[in-house]
Design an enzyme around this catalytic site. Structure first.
Site, PDB file in Angstrom:
ATOM      1  N   HIS A   1       0.833  -1.202   0.000  1.00 29.53           N
ATOM      2  CA  HIS A   1       0.000   0.000   0.000  1.00 29.53           C
ATOM      3  C   HIS A   1       0.872   1.258   0.000  1.00 29.53           C
ATOM      4  O   HIS A   1       0.569   2.238  -0.660  1.00 29.53           O
ATOM      5  CB  HIS A   1      -0.929  -0.017   1.207  1.00 29.53           C
ATOM      6  CG  HIS A   1      -1.778   1.209   1.263  1.00 29.53           C
ATOM      7  ND1 HIS A   1      -2.844   1.397   0.429  1.00 29.53           N
ATOM      8  CD2 HIS A   1      -1.670   2.332   1.982  1.00 29.53           C
ATOM      9  CE1 HIS A   1      -3.374   2.573   0.657  1.00 29.53           C
ATOM     10  NE2 HIS A   1      -2.689   3.163   1.596  1.00 29.53           N
TER      11      HIS A   1
ATOM     12  N   CYS B   1       1.634  -5.301 -16.834  1.00 34.32           N
ATOM     13  CA  CYS B   1       0.688  -4.352 -16.220  1.00 34.32           C
ATOM     14  C   CYS B   1       0.730  -4.396 -14.699  1.00 34.32           C
ATOM     15  O   CYS B   1      -0.083  -3.765 -14.047  1.00 34.32           O
ATOM     16  CB  CYS B   1      -0.733  -4.594 -16.727  1.00 34.32           C
ATOM     17  SG  CYS B   1      -1.401  -6.168 -16.178  1.00 34.32           S
TER      18      CYS B   1
HETATM   19  C1  PEP Z   1      -1.072  -8.291 -11.147  1.00 38.24           C
HETATM   20  O1  PEP Z   1      -1.348  -9.327 -10.533  1.00 38.24           O
HETATM   21  O2  PEP Z   1       0.084  -7.922 -11.398  1.00 38.24           O
HETATM   22  C2  PEP Z   1      -2.156  -7.417 -11.620  1.00 38.24           C
HETATM   23  C3  PEP Z   1      -1.893  -6.389 -12.406  1.00 38.24           C
HETATM   24  O3  PEP Z   1      -3.408  -7.669 -11.180  1.00 38.24           O
HETATM   25  P1  PEP Z   1      -3.940  -7.235  -9.718  1.00 38.24           P
HETATM   26  O4  PEP Z   1      -2.883  -6.396  -9.069  1.00 38.24           O
HETATM   27  O5  PEP Z   1      -5.217  -6.535  -9.933  1.00 38.24           O
HETATM   28  O6  PEP Z   1      -4.098  -8.587  -9.062  1.00 38.24           O
END
Ligand code: PEP
Ligand code: MG
Length: 551
Positions: free
Chosen positions: A190, A485
């Site tokens: 966080h 991502c």
């Molecule tokens: C990830 O797991 O890197 C992702 C982008 O999805 P989330 O953080 O929403 O699980």
């Protein structure tokens, strides 16, 4: 450079770029009551208890005066009034007269008040958390400790904490806090997300942070992950302005590319239309987390409501690419309307695309809503599924996407099995997007929310980079895009490495776009490839960072 006599810098993980200097102040922790002591002078002891409460009242008043929002000021003043009640002071004196020391008298007096508030119910019962906070503050003052919560000294400072939870940071004032440093936490913690949103330099996982005395002036470098003390004022000023110049990357604009023009699309992560303005000059959305729209729903949102929500984001992106992810429910993001059975180990349970095994209609409805919104807006919509592990899952998803009339189907690479079989997945889908947050968690068997395991979750881990490299190589062989991502995409030092591994897009929170764009623009693609090799061959994350930083 540190002065010859200055202490060795402390090392952590830089998670939000830039540098800032200021005295270190710790988030005050909730004090634990020490063993009771014998009170030699009850009158002086009672004065001590009452004075502690008065200090709390004064401090809350000061914070109210400085609050940027009227509602916050009102809440703080109301809390100060509760503490200023003469009846409370009288009960403190009575408890001390009955033989208790000041901290225990405060504890007992507040317990009495608390019981009355709880019994009254309604509005008063909702104020018990405020009472608990007052009690903790007054006890902390008695014990000579900082009051719990984020300090508000009225001057700029570096906020230090073991870790920061969302509740700790609601009244964090970005005009006073110039940087964040925590003992634990990783790039997806966080603290990291908050720091990037507020554009504050931040270092997490700085294990030796307690070695710094409260008030020591430090330079926090959120790019290198170093926390340095013992620097003189001119050096501090020079270092901060050098970092500011490095971060002043406004001149670099346009699509993401290396010096010699190798493209790496720079995209933004969003959870709703509200966040679209913060995506600035992103080339599109690389991750639209649709589950965030519906976290509080006890009934499944209908097709019209879903279409409207997706349409809003698509139309605001004005024809740019939007990679929308179907509901990633389960584990840390349960959706009440799915009525999922409790699981002993939810992170390894029925989450993400797996929910569609039992509830295929939910996925169908969502895909139809996405297709309608895409048609209405003419947006360039790519659809991807979370938590895919096998080619069969990817094929089933792609078939459902195409059946809904959507042209581009992809899957996230969040499970090592998917990275290892990227080539097979790409036989049935149009693109891959690597979710490094979960891919780290599952590769290292380390809960992504665990601060204690931050080092394992570091995106510079060579094993994680190896999986990314293999997935990207599969993409290159298939001639299909493979992006990142997860939070790893937001690290400007790592961006050239990811580009060099063959990643075709990086998707991140809005504020990270500029430094990442600038970092790519400083290197040729051949240099990125060289950096990627250095990082892949490194022994561990620290070594990888050092090698790449030095290069
Ligand atoms: C990830 O797991 O890197 C992702 C982008 O999805 P989330 O953080 O929403 O699980
Ligand atoms: Mg994920």
């Amino acid at each position: 450079m540190p002065e010859p006599s200055s202490p060795a810098p402390l090392r952590g993980i830089g998670v939000s770029p830039g540098a800032a200097a200021g005295p270190v102040l710790w988030v005050g922790e909730v004090p634990t009551l020490p063993a009771p002591t014998v009170v030699p002078d009850p009158v002086a002891e009672a004065d001590r208890a009452v004075a502690a409460l008065a200090t709390v009242v004064t401090e809350l008043g000061r914070r109210a005066d400085r609050a940027r929002e009227q509602t916050v000021a009102d809440v703080l003043r109301a809390q100060a009034m509760m503490a200023d009640d003469p009846v409370l002071a009288d009960s403190l004196r009575a408890e001390v007269a009955a033989g208790q020391d000041a901290p225990h008298a405060i504890d007992t007096a507040f317990a009495g008040y608390r019981a009355v508030f709880e019994a009254a119910g309604g509005y008063l019962a909702e104020r018990v958390a405020d009472l608990d906070d007052l009690r903790d503050r007054a006890i902390a003052v008695c014990l000579g400790r900082p009051m719990p919560g984020v300090p508000s000294p009225g001057h700029p400072y570096v906020l230090a904490a073991r870790d920061l939870a969302p509740a700790d940071t609601v009244d964090l004032d970005p005009e006073q806090v110039v940087a964040l440093v925590t003992e634990v936490g990783g790039p997806t913690s966080h603290t990291a997300i908050l720091a990037r949103a507020l554009e504050l330099p931040a270092v997490v996982g700085c294990a030796d942070l307690r070695d710094l005395t409260e008030g020591t002036t430090v330079l926090v470098d959120g790019t290198t992950g170093l926390v340095e003390s013992g620097l003189d004022a001119p050096t501090l000023a020079a270092r901060v302005s050098a970092a500011a110049r490095a971060a002043d990357v406004g001149a670099v604009s346009g699509p993401g590319r290396t010096t010699d023009g190798h493209p790496v699309a720079l995209l933004a992560n969003v959870g709703s239309a509200r966040e679209v303005p913060a995506t600035g000059n992103a080339e599109g959305v690389g991750l639209f987390r649709t589950e965030l729209l519906f976290l509080d729903r006890t009934r499944e949102p209908g097709p019209d409501e879903q279409t409207a929500a997706y349409r809003e984001v698509f139309s605001r992106m004005g024809g740019r690419r939007v990679v929308i992810r179907t509901l990633d429910a389960g584990a840390d993001k349960p959706l009440p309307f799915l009525h999922q059975a409790p699981e002993p180990n939810p992170a390894l349970g029925v989450r993400g695309l797996r929910v569609a095994r039992r509830q295929p209609a939910v996925l169908r409805t969502q895909l139809e809503a996405i297709a309608r919104a895409a048609n209405d807006t003419g947006a360039d919509v790519w659809v991807m599924a979370p938590m895919v592990a096998t080619r069969a899952e990817a094929a089933g998803f792609a078939e459902a996407v195409r059946a809904a009339g959507l042209p581009k189907a992809g899957v996230m690479v969040e499970v090592p099995a998917a990275a290892l079989r990227a080539a097979q997945l790409l036989e049935v889908v149009d693109f891959l997007s690597i979710g490094t947050n979960d891919l780290s968690q599952y590769t290292f068997a380390a809960d992504r929310h665990s601060g204690d395991l931050a080092e394992l979750l570091d995106p510079w881990q060579p094993a994680l980079l190896r999986l990314i490299a293999d997935a990207a190589a599969a993409g290159r062989a298939a001639g299909k895009p493979v992006g990142v991502c997860g939070e790893a995409a937001a690290d400007p030092l790592l961006a050239p490495v990811l580009a060099g591994l063959g990643v075709t897009s990086l998707s991140m929170s809005g504020p990270a776009l500029r430094p990442v764009r600038a970092a790519l623009a400083e290197r040729t693609f051949a240099e990125c490839e060289r950096l990627a090799k250095l990082a892949l061959d490194a022994d561990d994350p620290r070594h990888a960072r050092t090698l790449v930083g030095a290069a």
